[in-house]
Design a protein around this motif. Structure first.
Motif, short mmCIF file in Angstrom:
data_model
loop_
_atom_site.label_atom_id
_atom_site.label_comp_id
_atom_site.label_asym_id
_atom_site.label_seq_id
_atom_site.Cartn_x
_atom_site.Cartn_y
_atom_site.Cartn_z
N THR A 128 0.83 -1.21 0.00
CA THR A 128 0.00 0.00 0.00
C THR A 128 0.86 1.25 0.00
OG1 THR A 128 -1.78 -1.14 1.18
CG2 THR A 128 -1.78 1.26 1.25
N MET A 131 2.41 1.72 -3.45
CA MET A 131 1.44 2.16 -4.45
C MET A 131 1.01 3.61 -4.22
SD MET A 131 -1.01 -1.05 -5.44
CE MET A 131 -1.51 -0.18 -6.94
N GLN A 157 -5.75 2.10 -11.61
CA GLN A 157 -4.70 1.81 -10.63
C GLN A 157 -5.02 2.41 -9.27
OE1 GLN A 157 -4.36 2.97 -13.72
NE2 GLN A 157 -2.34 2.52 -14.60
N ALA A 161 -5.46 0.48 -5.85
CA ALA A 161 -4.67 0.84 -4.67
C ALA A 161 -5.55 1.02 -3.45
CB ALA A 161 -3.86 2.11 -4.94
#
Length: 409
Positions: A128, A131, A157, A161
């Motif tokens: 996480t 990203m 994306q 995420a």
């Protein structure tokens, strides 16, 4: 038993006591546990019955047939499983003994689950953070988040995420909860099998299901973009597209096409137009066009006169995004110029007009309604000529009309 009934599965799968109590409440209402799924739990309709449910954990291996047989002899029938959670049931009247009679001993059965969940929380947390860092650079490094949103580079994306981030959050909660449960068991405190689900828990579980569906739908976005996005060589004659053409700016009958551009897959990238689609701008065009005027030189004598134009056109889904998109386009194409040199001008037929002029190069940003057009031009035509052409083209996309790639052809 009758037909199957599906219920949203609580996403807090590690709450063992709550699950056991919920299954018992369902059985008392005539819904008997059949199968655990990732998002839904299936029950079979039948006669209401007082049942006991217990969840056993086996993380290393599948529970052996001998152990299942031993449980059955004690009055516990195997129902279903999900990964390392095994569910057993027994009618209340059988008065079956507990699967684990020693809480401290039971704590060792979840030790490896505790370690596994802690590892999951760590890795999803790291993923996480990575990203978020990557997406932050895409969205904010150039300070143009609306431009990134309209272009549709990072929508899918970002949603992914967010899902990974929520997974990291639930993994962390799972790790803490199982660790607390293990500690309580080691202290001789048994699992609370009278704990009930709150309505907020079920609403959160429903949210996870809806969010997961959104994740699935978001995967369609890059597919649609891939299918709809096309690039072709610009025809020399005028075509019915909302783009500003070099010939319309130059207005010189001697202008010819400069065909020394880069060729790839049969497309002259020096004279091309690209149609693109995005959820916030379903109509987008990007063009490049170059030309020559035989016998004419640049005013500074640097070489033969070779004007060119680059355009970007957007028909927005939400017209109120036009001002923000204009601001971001100015940032994106500003380069090393002074911000003060980008002059906002009033125009009777445009909502917004920003002009930058430097020698033979001009950049013009314009909006009207849901239409936005950017033009970067190299040549000796005056700014008013370019603005006039932008005004004509933006009328095609400023209203409710939708211009599809196929219709334009």
């Amino acid at each position: 038993m009758g037909k199957s009934v599906y219920k949203v599965r609580p996403n807090d799968y590690w709450r063992i006591g709550e699950h056991e109590n919920w299954f018992e409440e369902m059985a008392a209402a005539g819904l008997h546990l059949k199968k655990l799924g990732r998002m839904f739990i299936s029950f079979k309709k039948g006669e209401p019955k007082q049942m006991k449910y217990r969840i056993d954990i086996s993380i290393d291996r599948k529970i052996s047939d001998d152990q299942l047989e031993m449980y059955a002899e004690s009055g516990w029938d195997y129902v279903t499983r999900d990964k390392f959670f095994y569910v057993f049931s027994s009618p209340v009247e059988v008065n079956a003994p507990e699967l684990h009679t020693d809480s401290a001993e039971q704590s060792y059965t979840i030790e490896k689950l505790d370690n596994k969940l802690a590892g999951n929380a760590f890795f999803t947390g790291v993923a996480t953070i990575l990203m978020i860092g990557m997406l932050s650079a895409i969205w904010f490094l150039e300070g143009t988040p609306i431009y990134v949103l309209i272009e549709g580079w990072a929508i899918q994306q970002t949603i992914l995420a967010a899902f990974i981030g929520y997974t990291a959050y639930t993994s962390l909660r799972a790790s803490f909860s199982i660790r607390t449960l293990r500690k309580n068991l080691m202290e001789g405190k048994p699992i609370n099998r009278h704990a009930t689900w709150k309505s907020s828990d079920r609403l959160r579980s429903a949210f996870v299901v809806v969010f997961t569906i959104i994740i699935g739908l978001s995967a369609v976005i890059p597919i649609v973009q891939l299918v709809k996005n096309t690039t072709e060589t610009l025809p020399e004659e005028n075509i019915d597209l909302p783009i500003v053409r070099l010939a319309d700016i130059e207005r010189n009958p001697d202008l010819i096409r400069d065909e020394l551009g880069y060729m790839d897959d049969g497309v002259d990238w020096g004279n091309r137009y690209t149609f693109k689609w995005g959820p916030f701008a379903p109509v987008q065009y990007e063009t490049d066009e170059g030309g020559l005027v035989p016998g004419k030189m640049w005013s500074d004598g640097s070489g033969r006169y070779s004007p060119s134009v680059h355009t970007k056109v957007y028909q927005l889904t939400i017209p109120t995004m036009a001002d923000s998109l204009i601001a971001d386009l100015v940032k994106w194409y500003q380069f090393d110029e002074n911000k003060e040199d980008y002059v906002e001008m009033n125009h009777p037929n445009l909502d917004r007009l920003i002009v930058y002029e430097e020698a033979d190069m001009k950049k013009i940003f314009a909006s009207k309604g849901k239409g936005v057009i950017f033009v970067r031009y190299y040549g000796d035509a005056d700014t008013n000529t370019i603005v006039d052409e932008i005004e004509k083209k933006i009328m095609l996309i400023s209203g409710s009309e939708n211009i599809s790639e196929n219709e334009d052809k």
